[in-house]
Write an enzyme that holds these catalytic residues in place. Structure first.
Site, PDB file in Angstrom:
ATOM      1  N   TYR A 155       0.843  -1.206   0.000  1.00  0.00           N
ATOM      2  CA  TYR A 155       0.000   0.000   0.000  1.00  0.00           C
ATOM      3  C   TYR A 155       0.881   1.261   0.000  1.00  0.00           C
ATOM      4  CZ  TYR A 155      -3.592   3.351   1.435  1.00  0.00           C
ATOM      5  OH  TYR A 155      -4.449   4.436   1.492  1.00  0.00           O
ATOM      6  N   LYS A 159       1.230   4.206  -2.963  1.00  0.00           N
ATOM      7  CA  LYS A 159       0.932   5.626  -2.735  1.00  0.00           C
ATOM      8  C   LYS A 159       2.183   6.490  -2.961  1.00  0.00           C
ATOM      9  CE  LYS A 159      -3.450   5.138  -1.769  1.00  0.00           C
ATOM     10  NZ  LYS A 159      -4.476   5.607  -2.698  1.00  0.00           N
TER      11      LYS A 159
HETATM   12  N1  NAP Z   1      -9.544   5.572   4.770  1.00  0.00           N
HETATM   13  C1  NAP Z   1      -8.342   6.071   4.979  1.00  0.00           C
HETATM   14  O1  NAP Z   1      -7.891   6.179   6.154  1.00  0.00           O
HETATM   15  C2  NAP Z   1      -7.502   6.562   3.837  1.00  0.00           C
HETATM   16  C3  NAP Z   1      -6.335   7.286   4.143  1.00  0.00           C
HETATM   17  C4  NAP Z   1      -5.550   7.742   3.105  1.00  0.00           C
HETATM   18  C5  NAP Z   1      -5.913   7.502   1.798  1.00  0.00           C
HETATM   19  N2  NAP Z   1      -7.046   6.792   1.534  1.00  0.00           N
HETATM   20  C6  NAP Z   1      -7.365   6.557   0.128  1.00  0.00           C
HETATM   21  O2  NAP Z   1      -8.661   7.050  -0.132  1.00  0.00           O
HETATM   22  C7  NAP Z   1      -9.228   6.341  -1.232  1.00  0.00           C
HETATM   23  C8  NAP Z   1     -10.624   5.871  -0.859  1.00  0.00           C
HETATM   24  O3  NAP Z   1     -10.489   4.911   0.187  1.00  0.00           O
HETATM   25  P1  NAP Z   1     -11.606   4.671   1.304  1.00  0.00           P
HETATM   26  O4  NAP Z   1     -10.927   4.749   2.618  1.00  0.00           O
HETATM   27  O5  NAP Z   1     -12.790   5.525   1.043  1.00  0.00           O
HETATM   28  O6  NAP Z   1     -11.885   3.119   1.057  1.00  0.00           O
HETATM   29  P2  NAP Z   1     -13.179   2.322   0.614  1.00  0.00           P
HETATM   30  O7  NAP Z   1     -14.371   2.755   1.370  1.00  0.00           O
HETATM   31  O8  NAP Z   1     -12.773   0.883   0.653  1.00  0.00           O
HETATM   32  O9  NAP Z   1     -13.396   2.795  -0.908  1.00  0.00           O
HETATM   33  C9  NAP Z   1     -12.606   2.325  -1.947  1.00  0.00           C
HETATM   34  C10 NAP Z   1     -13.325   2.667  -3.245  1.00  0.00           C
HETATM   35  O10 NAP Z   1     -12.480   2.236  -4.316  1.00  0.00           O
HETATM   36  C11 NAP Z   1     -13.250   1.491  -5.216  1.00  0.00           C
HETATM   37  N3  NAP Z   1     -12.416   0.499  -5.890  1.00  0.00           N
HETATM   38  C12 NAP Z   1     -11.581  -0.424  -5.350  1.00  0.00           C
HETATM   39  N4  NAP Z   1     -11.044  -1.184  -6.310  1.00  0.00           N
HETATM   40  C13 NAP Z   1     -11.553  -0.720  -7.492  1.00  0.00           C
HETATM   41  C14 NAP Z   1     -11.396  -1.110  -8.848  1.00  0.00           C
HETATM   42  N5  NAP Z   1     -10.582  -2.109  -9.213  1.00  0.00           N
HETATM   43  N6  NAP Z   1     -12.090  -0.421  -9.801  1.00  0.00           N
HETATM   44  C15 NAP Z   1     -12.914   0.603  -9.455  1.00  0.00           C
HETATM   45  N7  NAP Z   1     -13.088   1.021  -8.193  1.00  0.00           N
HETATM   46  C16 NAP Z   1     -12.419   0.355  -7.217  1.00  0.00           C
HETATM   47  C17 NAP Z   1     -14.327   0.807  -4.369  1.00  0.00           C
HETATM   48  O11 NAP Z   1     -15.469   0.560  -5.199  1.00  0.00           O
HETATM   49  P3  NAP Z   1     -15.908  -0.877  -5.724  1.00  0.00           P
HETATM   50  O12 NAP Z   1     -15.367  -1.901  -4.775  1.00  0.00           O
HETATM   51  O13 NAP Z   1     -17.403  -0.786  -5.753  1.00  0.00           O
HETATM   52  O14 NAP Z   1     -15.317  -0.969  -7.090  1.00  0.00           O
HETATM   53  C18 NAP Z   1     -14.653   1.913  -3.382  1.00  0.00           C
HETATM   54  O15 NAP Z   1     -15.613   2.778  -3.909  1.00  0.00           O
HETATM   55  C19 NAP Z   1      -8.257   5.183  -1.540  1.00  0.00           C
HETATM   56  O16 NAP Z   1      -7.431   5.548  -2.626  1.00  0.00           O
HETATM   57  C20 NAP Z   1      -7.434   5.092  -0.267  1.00  0.00           C
HETATM   58  O17 NAP Z   1      -6.172   4.517  -0.490  1.00  0.00           O
HETATM   59  C21 NAP Z   1      -7.849   6.310   2.514  1.00  0.00           C
END
Ligand code: NAP
Length: 255
Positions: A155, A159
């Site tokens: 991961y 990033k």
């Molecule tokens: N939560 C945190 O603490 C955090 C911190 C820093 C950065 N982020 C980043 O923020 C972003 C959103 O994460 P989140 O925390 O909101 O996680 P999440 O709720 O698991 O959302 C991930 C999203 O990505 C989509 N996704 C995953 N694989 C995909 C694929 N192959 N094709 C199309 N869509 C895909 C999923 O949709 P489907 O499964 O329906 O396709 C879902 O809508 C990510 O890039 C994550 O790395 C999160």
């Protein structure tokens, strides 16, 4: 432009809008007067957003890690709005991994989604944005982009690759009128972090994260990173001599 009206009349694409941060961004923007393009694999999860707004929403089932799937989704985007003014490339995955359950396939999925998933979208967007001479591409990276945290190596690497790539792209596209933004959240409560069994300092709701991200986009910040204490801590960690970092990481493991 009045900043409250910033998102009015804009064509806005969000990948990974079915849950978490992407969904919170979509829900926030659905209350404003614009055209929304919502992308993910589980399109059935868009039902609630479609209850807020039925018109001017394009829902696209797309696997961002598949170049052909992105290409075909983009042809639908072009029919809907020619080219998005703002693209928030947010789809992402994260897996916990240890030396005992090592699986390179998880690296392929992580890089394929978090890095190549952004690159495939940019590949489609760029020709139209360059022709138009304006627009914004925002890639969702993470504050985990500067360090190799134990258990999250794939991961963090994905990033790091994304943040470094976005920085170069920002320079390349500056003279073409296209803004490139890197979004680096700390811990946000979403299905991704719900799986974690470790302490997540200053974790915030997806709604609060979405508000901070949209404020940053309005202000045209090149890097939107939050919350400040975690920004500061991760910067400090990346400046530590390696021996001291390994010593401190060892202390953390044995508590
Ligand atoms: N939560 C945190 O603490 C955090 C911190 C820093 C950065 N982020 C980043 O923020 C972003 C959103 O994460 P989140 O925390 O909101 O996680 P999440 O709720 O698991 O959302 C991930 C999203 O990505 C989509 N996704 C995953 N694989 C995909 C694929 N192959 N094709 C199309 N869509 C895909 C999923 O949709 P489907 O499964 O329906 O396709 C879902 O809508 C990510 O890039 C994550 O790395 C999160």
């Amino acid at each position: 432009m009045n900043s409250d009206n910033f998102f009015r009349g804009q064509n806005i694409l969000i990948t990974g809008a079915s849950t978490g941060i992407g969904r919170a961004l979509a829900e926030n923007l659905a209350h404003k007067d614009n055209k929304l393009i919502l992308v993910s694999r589980r399109v059935e999860l868009f039902e609630e957003i479609l209850r807020i707004r039925k018109d001017n929403v394009l829902v696209l089932k797309c696997d961002v890690s598949d170049r052909e799937s992105v290409r075909s989704a983009y042809t639908e985007v072009q029919k809907f709005c020619e080219v998005p003014d703002i693209s928030i490339l947010n789809s992402g995955v994260g897996f916990h991994m240890t030396p005992d359950n090592y699986d390179s396939r998880l690296a392929e999925i992580t890089m394929g989604t978090n890095f190549m998933g952004v690159i495939y979208w940019i590949e489609q967007l760029l020709p139209d944005l360059i022709k138009k001479g304006s627009g914004m591409i925002a890639g969702v990276s993470s504050l985990a982009d500067a360090n190799g945290f134990s258990g999250s190596g794939f991961y963090c690497a994905s990033k790091a690759a994304l943040s470094v790539y976005m920085q170069g792209l920002r320079t390349e596209l500056k003279s073409r009128g296209i803004k490139v933004i890197t979004i680096k959240p700390g811990f946000v409560k979403t299905p991704m972090t719900d799986k974690n069994n470790f302490e997540m300092p200053l974790i915030m709701s997806a709604e609060k994260a979405a508000t901070i991200i949209l404020e940053g986009i309005k202000k045209g910040k090149p890097i939107i990173q939050f919350p400040f204490p975690i920004v500061f801590a991760t910067r400090l960690i990346s400046l530590l001599p390696e021996k001291l970092y390994q010593f401190l990481a060892g202390l953390k493991k044995s508590d």
